[in-house]
Design an enzyme around this catalytic site. Structure first.
Site, short mmCIF file in Angstrom:
data_model
loop_
_atom_site.label_atom_id
_atom_site.label_comp_id
_atom_site.label_asym_id
_atom_site.label_seq_id
_atom_site.Cartn_x
_atom_site.Cartn_y
_atom_site.Cartn_z
CB ALA A 31 -0.89 -0.14 1.30
CG HIS A 36 5.86 2.45 1.33
ND1 HIS A 36 4.59 3.31 1.44
CD2 HIS A 36 6.40 2.03 2.65
CE1 HIS A 36 4.53 2.44 2.67
NE2 HIS A 36 5.24 1.90 3.45
CG ASP A 149 6.26 3.06 12.01
OD1 ASP A 149 5.22 3.62 12.52
OD2 ASP A 149 6.74 3.20 10.28
CB SER A 184 0.05 6.69 7.35
OG SER A 184 -0.65 5.47 7.61
O1 PAF Z 1 6.92 0.00 8.90
C1 PAF Z 1 6.57 -0.95 8.06
O2 PAF Z 1 5.96 -0.71 7.52
C2 PAF Z 1 6.39 -2.31 8.81
O3 PAF Z 1 7.04 -2.95 10.37
C3 PAF Z 1 8.18 -3.13 8.19
C4 PAF Z 1 9.15 -2.98 9.24
C5 PAF Z 1 7.77 -3.28 6.91
C6 PAF Z 1 8.16 -4.13 9.23
O4 PAF Z 1 6.50 -5.29 8.65
#
Ligand code: PAF
Length: 280
Positions: A31, A36, A149, A184
Site C-alpha cells: 500500500a 515509501h 515510525d 501512512s
Molecule cells: O514499517 C513497516 O511497514 C513494518 O513494520 C515493517 C518494517 C515493514 C515490518 O513489517
C-alpha cells in the site's frame, strides 16, 4: 525489475552485488505512498541494487481487525516501484516467511514498554521477528526506515546491535501531505470526514514545538489532552515527550538532550501516529 517470492531466488539475484556492490533494502507492508517511494529513491541513489519487500506481517498485528482491513494492492505497488528504479520486489507468502511458527521472544528492554509497545502488546516482537527474517534473507548493506515510525526505528537499531547484523540503518524524514498529515498506508482507510480532521494531529505537534521552549512539559501535555477532549472526531491515545535515545518520557526540556513529541490518535477505527523532533 524482478519480482520474486522465494528466498532462494532472491539470494541468487543478489549474489553478484554481495561482494562487489551494495545492497539497499526497503522493507514495507505495501500500500505504498510517497513516504515509501522516498525511501526507495534514497536506496536507489546509494546502492548498486535496491530490494523492496512487500509483506503484510501477521505477527506484528495485535488487533486482528487491523490486519484484516490493512490495504493491499500489489499491482498498484508494482507500477509505482517501476518508476523509482527499484531492481527487485520481494513479495513472499506467509509460508515462505513462516514455514514454522516463530516462537522467538525479543527483549528490547525499556524501549518496548512505552508508547506503541504499551498500547500494542506484542507488536514490536512481531516487528523483530519479521525484520530479522528479512535481514537474513536479503543480507542488505543498508536498510531504509521512515522516521514516522520513530519507536520502531529505535527498536530496529537495538535489534541490529543485539544480533550484530552488518547493516547500516538509514533513517529517512517523514513525508507529509500538503495539509501536514504524515503519509501512512492507513490514511486511505479514513472516511472523508476523518481525513479532513486528521491534520489536527500535525497542527497539535507544531503547536507543541512552538511552546516547548517557553512552557513546562506538564502544561503542554495538559493542553494537548484538553485539545483532544474538545475535538469532536479525534480521540487521543497517548501524547509523550521522550528522550530520543531512551524513549522514556521527560519532565523537563534540556537544550542538550534531543527529544521528540510522539502522539497516537484514533480517527474512528483508524489509528494514526506522528511525531515531531523538538530540539534538533
Ligand atoms: O514499517 C513497516 O511497514 C513494518 O513494520 C515493517 C518494517 C515493514 C515490518 O513489517
Amino acid at each position: 525489475m524482478d519480482i520474486v517470492n522465494n528466498i532462494a531466488k532472491l539470494q541468487g539475484l543478489l549474489k553478484p552485488h554481495r561482494q562487489e556492490g551494495s545492497i539497499g533494502f526497503v522493507p514495507t507492508m505495501g500500500a505504498l505512498h510517497e513516504g515509501h517511494l522516498s525511501l526507495v529513491r534514497e536506496a536507489v541513489k546509494n546502492n548498486s541494487v535496491t530490494v523492496v519487500s512487500i509483506y503484510v506481517n501477521p505477527t506484528q498485528f495485535n488487533d486482528k481487525s487491523d490486519l484484516d482491513r490493512y490495504p493491499r494492492d500489489l499491482q498498484r505497488d508494482i507500477k509505482l516501484l517501476k518508476k523509482t528504479g527499484c531492481d527487485v520486489i520481494f513479495s513472499p507468502s506467509d509460508r515462505e516467511m513462516y514455514p514454522e511458527p516463530d516462537n522467538r521472544k525479543f527483549d528490547f528492554g525499556a524501549l518496548e514498554t512505552v508508547m506503541e509497545g504499551k498500547y500494542r502488546p506484542g507488536h514490536f516482537n512481531g516487528v523483530g521477528q519479521i525484520v530479522s527474517k528479512l535481514f537474513d534473507a536479503v543480507i542488505p548493506h543498508k536498510a531504509y526506515f521512515g522516521l514516522k515510525d520513530f519507536q520502531q526505528l529505535a527498536i530496529i537499531k537495538k535489534l541490529v546491535s543485539d544480533l550484530n547484523y552488518p547493516v547500516e540503518i538509514v533513517p529517512c524524514a517523514i513525508v507529509r501531505e500538503s495539509d501536514g498529515l504524515a503519509m501512512s498506508s492507513r490514511n486511505e482507510l479514513l472516511s472523508p470526514e476523518m481525513r479532513k480532521a486528521a491534520p489536527f494531529v500535525y497542527q497539535t505537534l507544531k503547536d507543541v514545538s512552538g511552546k516547548s521552549k517557553s512552557h513546562p512539559i506538564s502544561s503542554i501535555k495538559a493542553n494537548v489532552k484538553q485539545a483532544f477532549k474538545n475535538h469532536e472526531l479525534l480521540e487521543l491515545e497517548y501524547f509523550e515527550i521522550v528522550n530520543d535515545f531512551t524513549l522514556q518520557s521527560i519532565d523537563e526540556m534540556h537544550p542538550k538532550t534531543a527529544c521528540t513529541a510522539c502522539i497516537a490518535v484514533f480517527a474512528g477505527k483508524i489509528r494514526l501516529i506522528d511525531n515531531f523532533q523538538l530540539n534538533s
